[in-house]
Design an enzyme around this catalytic site. Structure first.
Site, PDB file in Angstrom:
ATOM      1  N   ASN A   1     -24.516  21.299  -6.774  1.00 37.36           N
ATOM      2  CA  ASN A   1     -23.962  20.360  -5.776  1.00 37.36           C
ATOM      3  C   ASN A   1     -24.568  20.586  -4.394  1.00 37.36           C
ATOM      4  OD1 ASN A   1     -22.004  20.290  -8.061  1.00 37.36           O
ATOM      5  ND2 ASN A   1     -20.967  18.856  -6.711  1.00 37.36           N
TER       6      ASN A   1
ATOM      7  N   ARG B   1     -16.995  23.661  -8.603  1.00 34.92           N
ATOM      8  CA  ARG B   1     -18.406  23.275  -8.537  1.00 34.92           C
ATOM      9  C   ARG B   1     -19.197  24.391  -7.866  1.00 34.92           C
ATOM     10  NH1 ARG B   1     -16.644  20.211 -11.421  1.00 34.92           N
ATOM     11  NH2 ARG B   1     -16.753  17.922 -11.509  1.00 34.92           N
TER      12      ARG B   1
ATOM     13  N   SER C   1     -30.521  17.105 -12.359  1.00 31.85           N
ATOM     14  CA  SER C   1     -29.145  17.366 -11.939  1.00 31.85           C
ATOM     15  C   SER C   1     -28.395  18.124 -13.030  1.00 31.85           C
ATOM     16  CB  SER C   1     -28.475  16.012 -11.701  1.00 31.85           C
ATOM     17  OG  SER C   1     -27.093  16.157 -11.658  1.00 31.85           O
TER      18      SER C   1
ATOM     19  N   LEU D   1     -17.833  14.919  -2.143  1.00 27.09           N
ATOM     20  CA  LEU D   1     -16.753  15.606  -1.439  1.00 27.09           C
ATOM     21  C   LEU D   1     -17.087  15.930   0.028  1.00 27.09           C
ATOM     22  CD1 LEU D   1     -13.977  16.979  -1.544  1.00 27.09           C
ATOM     23  CD2 LEU D   1     -15.120  19.049  -2.381  1.00 27.09           C
TER      24      LEU D   1
ATOM     25  N   GLY E   1     -14.677  10.805 -15.602  1.00 25.15           N
ATOM     26  CA  GLY E   1     -15.977  11.443 -15.816  1.00 25.15           C
ATOM     27  C   GLY E   1     -16.108  12.815 -15.173  1.00 25.15           C
TER      28      GLY E   1
ATOM     29  N   ASN F   1     -38.968   3.419   0.159  1.00 25.49           N
ATOM     30  CA  ASN F   1     -38.719   2.007   0.491  1.00 25.49           C
ATOM     31  C   ASN F   1     -37.561   1.853   1.470  1.00 25.49           C
ATOM     32  OD1 ASN F   1     -36.533   2.527  -1.122  1.00 25.49           O
ATOM     33  ND2 ASN F   1     -36.837   0.820  -2.530  1.00 25.49           N
TER      34      ASN F   1
ATOM     35  N   TYR G   1     -26.427   6.693 -14.213  1.00 25.37           N
ATOM     36  CA  TYR G   1     -27.210   7.514 -13.268  1.00 25.37           C
ATOM     37  C   TYR G   1     -27.601   8.832 -13.930  1.00 25.37           C
ATOM     38  CZ  TYR G   1     -28.083  11.174  -9.887  1.00 25.37           C
ATOM     39  OH  TYR G   1     -28.642  12.255  -9.246  1.00 25.37           O
TER      40      TYR G   1
ATOM     41  N   LYS H   1     -31.489  10.773 -15.457  1.00 27.02           N
ATOM     42  CA  LYS H   1     -32.042  12.127 -15.289  1.00 27.02           C
ATOM     43  C   LYS H   1     -32.399  12.725 -16.657  1.00 27.02           C
ATOM     44  CE  LYS H   1     -31.649  12.104 -10.887  1.00 27.02           C
ATOM     45  NZ  LYS H   1     -32.880  11.821 -10.141  1.00 27.02           N
TER      46      LYS H   1
ATOM     47  N   PHE I   1     -38.380  12.461  -5.556  1.00 28.18           N
ATOM     48  CA  PHE I   1     -36.952  12.340  -5.224  1.00 28.18           C
ATOM     49  C   PHE I   1     -36.463  10.901  -5.354  1.00 28.18           C
ATOM     50  CE2 PHE I   1     -38.187  16.016  -2.509  1.00 28.18           C
ATOM     51  CZ  PHE I   1     -37.241  16.932  -2.922  1.00 28.18           C
TER      52      PHE I   1
HETATM   53  P1  NAD Z   1     -31.166   9.902  -1.054  1.00 33.65           P
HETATM   54  O1  NAD Z   1     -30.635   8.571  -1.471  1.00 33.65           O
HETATM   55  O2  NAD Z   1     -30.781  10.437   0.269  1.00 33.65           O
HETATM   56  O3  NAD Z   1     -32.770   9.876  -1.138  1.00 33.65           O
HETATM   57  C1  NAD Z   1     -33.466   9.104  -2.073  1.00 33.65           C
HETATM   58  C2  NAD Z   1     -34.586   8.392  -1.318  1.00 33.65           C
HETATM   59  O4  NAD Z   1     -35.327   7.614  -2.266  1.00 33.65           O
HETATM   60  C3  NAD Z   1     -34.078   7.430  -0.242  1.00 33.65           C
HETATM   61  O5  NAD Z   1     -34.764   7.661   0.968  1.00 33.65           O
HETATM   62  C4  NAD Z   1     -34.397   6.044  -0.806  1.00 33.65           C
HETATM   63  O6  NAD Z   1     -34.672   5.112   0.224  1.00 33.65           O
HETATM   64  C5  NAD Z   1     -35.594   6.344  -1.694  1.00 33.65           C
HETATM   65  N1  NAD Z   1     -35.781   5.407  -2.811  1.00 33.65           N
HETATM   66  C6  NAD Z   1     -34.882   5.012  -3.744  1.00 33.65           C
HETATM   67  N2  NAD Z   1     -35.436   4.139  -4.602  1.00 33.65           N
HETATM   68  C7  NAD Z   1     -36.738   3.991  -4.201  1.00 33.65           C
HETATM   69  C8  NAD Z   1     -37.828   3.215  -4.676  1.00 33.65           C
HETATM   70  N3  NAD Z   1     -37.714   2.372  -5.718  1.00 33.65           N
HETATM   71  N4  NAD Z   1     -39.022   3.302  -4.022  1.00 33.65           N
HETATM   72  C9  NAD Z   1     -39.170   4.118  -2.947  1.00 33.65           C
HETATM   73  N5  NAD Z   1     -38.166   4.862  -2.460  1.00 33.65           N
HETATM   74  C10 NAD Z   1     -36.968   4.806  -3.074  1.00 33.65           C
HETATM   75  O7  NAD Z   1     -30.792  10.916  -2.224  1.00 33.65           O
HETATM   76  P2  NAD Z   1     -30.846  12.525  -2.245  1.00 33.65           P
HETATM   77  O8  NAD Z   1     -29.455  13.030  -2.214  1.00 33.65           O
HETATM   78  O9  NAD Z   1     -31.831  13.013  -1.269  1.00 33.65           O
HETATM   79  O10 NAD Z   1     -31.378  12.758  -3.712  1.00 33.65           O
HETATM   80  C11 NAD Z   1     -32.761  12.955  -3.973  1.00 33.65           C
HETATM   81  C12 NAD Z   1     -32.962  13.102  -5.467  1.00 33.65           C
HETATM   82  O11 NAD Z   1     -32.171  14.184  -5.930  1.00 33.65           O
HETATM   83  C13 NAD Z   1     -32.518  11.872  -6.259  1.00 33.65           C
HETATM   84  O12 NAD Z   1     -33.413  11.697  -7.337  1.00 33.65           O
HETATM   85  C14 NAD Z   1     -31.154  12.274  -6.766  1.00 33.65           C
HETATM   86  O13 NAD Z   1     -30.815  11.610  -7.950  1.00 33.65           O
HETATM   87  C15 NAD Z   1     -31.354  13.769  -7.009  1.00 33.65           C
HETATM   88  N6  NAD Z   1     -30.097  14.527  -6.990  1.00 33.65           N
HETATM   89  C16 NAD Z   1     -29.286  14.443  -5.901  1.00 33.65           C
HETATM   90  C17 NAD Z   1     -28.088  15.147  -5.890  1.00 33.65           C
HETATM   91  C18 NAD Z   1     -27.151  15.047  -4.711  1.00 33.65           C
HETATM   92  O14 NAD Z   1     -25.977  15.407  -4.844  1.00 33.65           O
HETATM   93  N7  NAD Z   1     -27.601  14.597  -3.544  1.00 33.65           N
HETATM   94  C19 NAD Z   1     -27.730  15.951  -6.995  1.00 33.65           C
HETATM   95  C20 NAD Z   1     -28.596  16.029  -8.078  1.00 33.65           C
HETATM   96  C21 NAD Z   1     -29.797  15.302  -8.071  1.00 33.65           C
HETATM   97  N1  UDP Z   2     -13.764  15.118  -5.010  1.00 37.64           N
HETATM   98  C1  UDP Z   2     -12.498  14.841  -4.519  1.00 37.64           C
HETATM   99  N2  UDP Z   2     -12.351  13.824  -3.618  1.00 37.64           N
HETATM  100  C2  UDP Z   2     -13.407  13.082  -3.164  1.00 37.64           C
HETATM  101  C3  UDP Z   2     -14.712  13.383  -3.670  1.00 37.64           C
HETATM  102  C4  UDP Z   2     -14.841  14.397  -4.598  1.00 37.64           C
HETATM  103  O1  UDP Z   2     -11.514  15.492  -4.901  1.00 37.64           O
HETATM  104  O2  UDP Z   2     -13.218  12.160  -2.369  1.00 37.64           O
HETATM  105  C5  UDP Z   2     -13.926  16.218  -5.973  1.00 37.64           C
HETATM  106  C6  UDP Z   2     -14.483  15.762  -7.312  1.00 37.64           C
HETATM  107  O3  UDP Z   2     -13.417  15.405  -8.173  1.00 37.64           O
HETATM  108  C7  UDP Z   2     -15.222  17.007  -7.792  1.00 37.64           C
HETATM  109  C8  UDP Z   2     -15.681  17.690  -6.507  1.00 37.64           C
HETATM  110  O4  UDP Z   2     -14.899  17.109  -5.453  1.00 37.64           O
HETATM  111  O5  UDP Z   2     -14.325  17.878  -8.420  1.00 37.64           O
HETATM  112  C9  UDP Z   2     -17.157  17.447  -6.209  1.00 37.64           C
HETATM  113  O6  UDP Z   2     -17.390  16.058  -6.307  1.00 37.64           O
HETATM  114  P1  UDP Z   2     -18.760  15.396  -5.854  1.00 37.64           P
HETATM  115  O7  UDP Z   2     -18.627  13.912  -6.056  1.00 37.64           O
HETATM  116  O8  UDP Z   2     -19.123  15.868  -4.492  1.00 37.64           O
HETATM  117  O9  UDP Z   2     -19.833  16.016  -6.850  1.00 37.64           O
HETATM  118  P2  UDP Z   2     -19.949  15.947  -8.458  1.00 37.64           P
HETATM  119  O10 UDP Z   2     -19.718  17.350  -8.919  1.00 37.64           O
HETATM  120  O11 UDP Z   2     -18.969  14.978  -8.976  1.00 37.64           O
HETATM  121  O12 UDP Z   2     -21.372  15.524  -8.652  1.00 37.64           O
END
Ligand code: NAD
Ligand code: UDP
Length: 345
Positions: free
Chosen positions: A182, A234, A127, A203, A300, A34, A152, A156, A83
């Site tokens: 990460n 991490r 995650s 970060l 957290g 979307n 959030y 998951k 995703f």
């Molecule tokens: P992102 O926000 O870049 O991508 C998510 C996409 O989903 C976006 O393009 C957004 O427009 C779309 N979206 C959200 N809600 C929607 C809906 N209702 N209908 C259609 N599209 C929708 O995020 P990302 O970093 O690519 O993460 C992808 C997945 O991985 C997510 O589920 C996120 O929770 C999970 N994840 C991400 C991380 C991270 O650090 N990036 C870590 C662990 C898990």
């Molecule tokens: N962090 C930080 N400053 C920032 C963002 C993150 O010191 O502006 C630290 C945060 O406390 C953690 C690590 O960087 O220890 C990774 O954080 P991030 O939010 O990227 O990922 P998380 O592990 O929290 O999902």
């Protein structure tokens, strides 16, 4: 073509890299998004990299009728990679209903789409947050999952429980949940990468935006943790490695190689770095001195998280190929290319 895959959230950060890897592996890809946290332009970038622009359906998956229609239209699909979700931890604490509504309704409408159209396979983006404060390290898939700190994170954990329940009653249906540690870095082309809206929470985008002069100063959240330099540890994983793991997981399901119809894998490198390690590596890779200072701990945050990678290696045959320097240099290249293209607009 090897098969047809729907990638929900395929315009986003991890989704777009996975679409590239799927196309390069010979799959036909349909993206459902979307654009709530991404831009359609990413699909043109994907074409620049792969030569193919995936089919795109701009739909809100949290909307039951839009999702029903889109899954009906693409009923001849072999697997879904899910995703689509909101992902900002802090925002989810302030707006829990918005997070539960978007993330859970999107998943439930997707699962209903699978049932209605007999789409048997799904890969889910989970995650390391589902482990909470771990009892032992490295974190294996057998570590207990705990109520995550944020709404959030809880989306998951509950999503995994829903997938487990569904695969128990429907033996023709298979799910793999991939627990990312990460994710950082960007595609080597510099054409796709992470583009956080507003001030980044994570970060690495904070670091690269500071270095690019978009933000003034990085705050290091806490230097009194029980680690070598007091800052949290991490397990950073290159997004291109993550993308490749999704292709392997799809191949596993389509070739009936899964050992049960609900499987869980950690995706990390198994190596932990402190925040100061990341800063030092950034400075040495780019030659830029970062403006940073020590600040209070962030609510957290857990002291140490890193993955046991044995199960992914033994079962999926997947191991991370890239190290921290590659992750950081690709993220920096992306940030620089992004600033140049934004200046041109
Ligand atoms: P992102 O926000 O870049 O991508 C998510 C996409 O989903 C976006 O393009 C957004 O427009 C779309 N979206 C959200 N809600 C929607 C809906 N209702 N209908 C259609 N599209 C929708 O995020 P990302 O970093 O690519 O993460 C992808 C997945 O991985 C997510 O589920 C996120 O929770 C999970 N994840 C991400 C991380 C991270 O650090 N990036 C870590 C662990 C898990
Ligand atoms: N962090 C930080 N400053 C920032 C963002 C993150 O010191 O502006 C630290 C945060 O406390 C953690 C690590 O960087 O220890 C990774 O954080 P991030 O939010 O990227 O990922 P998380 O592990 O929290 O999902």
């Amino acid at each position: 073509m090897k098969g047809k895959i729907i990638v929900t959230g395929g315009c986003g950060y991890i989704g777009s890299h996975t679409v590239v890897s799927l196309i390069e592996d010979g799959y036909e890809v349909v993206v459902f998004d979307n654009l709530s946290n991404s831009k359609e332009l990413i699909l043109d970038r994907i074409r620049e990299i792969t030569g193919i622009r995936p089919t795109f359906e701009k739909i809100d998956l949290a909307d039951e009728s839009q999702a029903k229609e889109a899954y009906r239209k693409h009923s001849n699909t072999d697997a879904i990679i899910n995703f689509a979700a909101y992902k900002a931890v802090g925002e989810s604490v302030k707006e829990p209903i918005m997070y539960y509504r978007n993330n859970m309704f999107s998943l439930l409408n997707t699962l209903q789409g699978q049932i209605d159209n007999n789409i048997k396979n799904i890969i889910f983006s989970s995650s390391a947050t589902v482990y909470g404060e771990p009892d032992s390290l490295p974190i294996t898939e057998k570590n207990e999952t705990k109520r995550p700190f944020s709404p959030y994170g809880n989306t998951k954990k509950v999503a995994e429980e829903i997938l487990e329940d569904l695969t128990k009653v429907n033996s023709g249906f298979s799910a793999i949940s991939l627990r990312y540690f990460n994710p950082i870095g960007a595609h080597g082309s510099g054409l796709i990468g992470e583009f956080p809206s507003g001030v980044p929470n994570n970060l690495l985008p904070y670091v690269t935006q500071c270095a690019a002069g978009v933000l003034d100063e990085l705050k290091v959240f806490g230097n009194d943790y029980p680690t070598k330099d007091g800052t949290p540890i991490r397990d950073y994983i290159h997004v291109v490695d993550l993308a490749e793991a999704h292709v392997i997981a799809v191949n596993r399901l389509l070739n009936d190689k899964n050992k049960s119809n609900f499987e869980v894998f950690n995706l990390g490198t198994g190596i932990g770095y402190t925040v100061l390690d990341v800063i030092d590596t950034f400075e040495s890779v780019t030659g830029i001195n970062l403006n940073y200072s020590m600040a209070e701990r962030r609510d957290g945050d857990v002291a140490v998280l890193y993955a046991a990678t044995d199960l992914a290696r033994d079962e999926l045959g997947w191991e991370a190929r890239y190290g921290l320097k590659d992750m950081i240099s690709s993220a920096w290249k992306w940030e620089q290319d992004l600033r140049t293209s934004l200046n041109r607009l």
